[in-house]
Design an enzyme around this catalytic site. Structure first.
Site, PDB file in Angstrom:
ATOM      1  CE  LYS A 185      -3.570   2.403   2.547  1.00 45.11           C
ATOM      2  NZ  LYS A 185      -4.555   2.330   3.636  1.00 45.11           N
ATOM      3  CE  LYS A 240      -6.132   1.777  -0.412  1.00 43.82           C
ATOM      4  NZ  LYS A 240      -6.624   1.629   0.944  1.00 43.82           N
TER       5      LYS A 240
HETATM    6  C1  PBG Z   1      -7.033   3.499   5.259  1.00 46.90           C
HETATM    7  C2  PBG Z   1      -7.621   3.316   3.911  1.00 46.90           C
HETATM    8  C3  PBG Z   1      -7.539   4.267   2.895  1.00 46.90           C
HETATM    9  C4  PBG Z   1      -8.202   3.725   1.791  1.00 46.90           C
HETATM   10  C5  PBG Z   1      -8.700   2.482   2.155  1.00 46.90           C
HETATM   11  N1  PBG Z   1      -8.314   2.228   3.479  1.00 46.90           N
HETATM   12  C6  PBG Z   1      -6.991   5.624   2.890  1.00 46.90           C
HETATM   13  C7  PBG Z   1      -5.687   5.918   3.460  1.00 46.90           C
HETATM   14  O1  PBG Z   1      -4.807   5.077   3.594  1.00 46.90           O
HETATM   15  O2  PBG Z   1      -5.507   7.097   3.785  1.00 46.90           O
HETATM   16  C8  PBG Z   1      -8.330   4.435   0.482  1.00 46.90           C
HETATM   17  C9  PBG Z   1      -9.258   3.865  -0.497  1.00 46.90           C
HETATM   18  C10 PBG Z   1      -9.572   4.772  -1.627  1.00 46.90           C
HETATM   19  O3  PBG Z   1      -8.934   5.827  -1.839  1.00 46.90           O
HETATM   20  O4  PBG Z   1     -10.498   4.438  -2.363  1.00 46.90           O
HETATM   21  N2  PBG Z   1      -7.199   2.505   6.150  1.00 46.90           N
END
Ligand code: PBG
Length: 312
Positions: A185, A240
């Site tokens: 991520k 992601k």
């Molecule tokens: C955080 C989380 C995020 C997303 C999913 N889980 C945002 C972040 O890490 O700030 C983002 C998903 C998206 O942008 O569609 N637990």
């Protein structure tokens, strides 16, 4: 080329079996609230979501991923509401399971919807506390699992959280719960609309998540992170964001041969939407999903899932 040849020789395909719908939840009744940064995406109250799911399950929806917008007065420094057995996510899981027993439910394990500051973990002296956060995540994982969620998706990026959650599940008779880890991520600006959707702190106030999310410049590091998560007990992995990281999806699938999912995140959703002229919107969305399939993804988390299911 004649259409039948084109169809016969096509190397990948897209069906309802490839799609996971990320859904935003909100308290209340009969709510489907618009989200400014994500046109046509809504926050649903549980009852409204149950109605919405009926047709989608008929169209072959396989799984949903839940993201709550937690009421402001329930947020605190430590994300306490995350492990309340009666929180919004737990109630949603139970209701969805009783209405649609065969629909897969994925729940995000992270504290950002529950903390005042919007970080995924506990902060002290401006630093994220890895181990203290894991202690809370273990409790969150257990209440979600006990509520009936099929898959836990740790998205917090603390070190060692997959192993800790796996052990927690084993010790509590929940060994059947699957872990789909956000193994790679990235600290991405493509999440900006999401933070509006769950009403998390804005990025400028949040600073950034670069001490625990990955550096955009790196690729080998992603392989390292994925290997660790698999070793700790992850059954599936998520990359992601999706489209800016197709090379990572490709490498991950080549190297690990494990079920691999792409998360087409909120910023990708909004970007594609603004690029699509209306009559071509299905084509541009499919094109984006095909890129994931070509790269080797087994499935995609996409806010376009309802639209795709209705139009495929
Ligand atoms: C955080 C989380 C995020 C997303 C999913 N889980 C945002 C972040 O890490 O700030 C983002 C998903 C998206 O942008 O569609 N637990």
């Amino acid at each position: 080329m004649k259409p039948f040849i084109r169809n016969l020789v096509s190397e990948t395909s897209i069906s309802c079996n490839d799609l996971i719908w990320p859904v935003f939840l909100v308290e209340g009744e009969n709510q489907n609230q618009k989200i400014k940064s994500m046109p046509f995406v809504y926050r649903y109250s549980i009852d409204k979501l149950i109605n919405e799911l009926e047709i989608l399950v008929k169209y072959g929806l396989q799984a949903i991923a839940l993201f709550p917008q937690i009421e402001k007065d329930l947020k605190d420094e430590k994300g306490t509401n995350s492990f309340d057995q009666n929180n919004l996510v737990c109630r949603a899981i139970k209701k969805i399971k009783s209405s649609y027993p065969d629909l897969g439910i994925i729940a995000d394990v992270a504290l950002d919807p529950y903390t005042i500051h919007g970080h995924d973990g506990i902060i002290k002296n401006n630093k994220i506390m890895n181990d203290e956060t894991i202690a809370v995540l273990k409790k969150q994982a257990l209440v979600y699992s006990e509520a009936g969620c099929d898959i836990l998706a740790p998205s917090d990026m603390m070190d060692g959280r997959v192993g800790a959650i796996r052990e927690q599940l084993e010790q509590n008779g929940m060994q059947d719960t699957i872990i789909m880890s956000y193994a790679a991520k990235y600290a991405s600006s493509f999440y900006t609309p999401f933070r509006d959707a769950i009403k998390a702190q804005k990025l400028d106030e949040l600073k950034d998540k670069k001490t625990y999310q990955m550096n955009t410049a790196n690729s080998d590091e992603a392989m390292h992170e994925i290997a660790l998560d698999i070793q700790e007990g992850a059954d599936m992995v998520i990359i992601k964001p999706g489209m800016p990281y197709l090379d990572i999806i490709y490498r991950a699938k080549e190297q690990f041969k494990i079920p691999t999912f792409a998360y087409q995140v909120s910023g990708e959703y909004s970007m594609i939407l603004s690029a699509a002229s209306e009559e071509r919107s299905l084509e541009i969305i499919l094109e984006s999903i095909f890129s994931f399939k070509r790269a080797g993804a087994d499935g995609v988390l996409s806010y376009y899932t309802p639209f795709l299911l209705k139009n495929l």
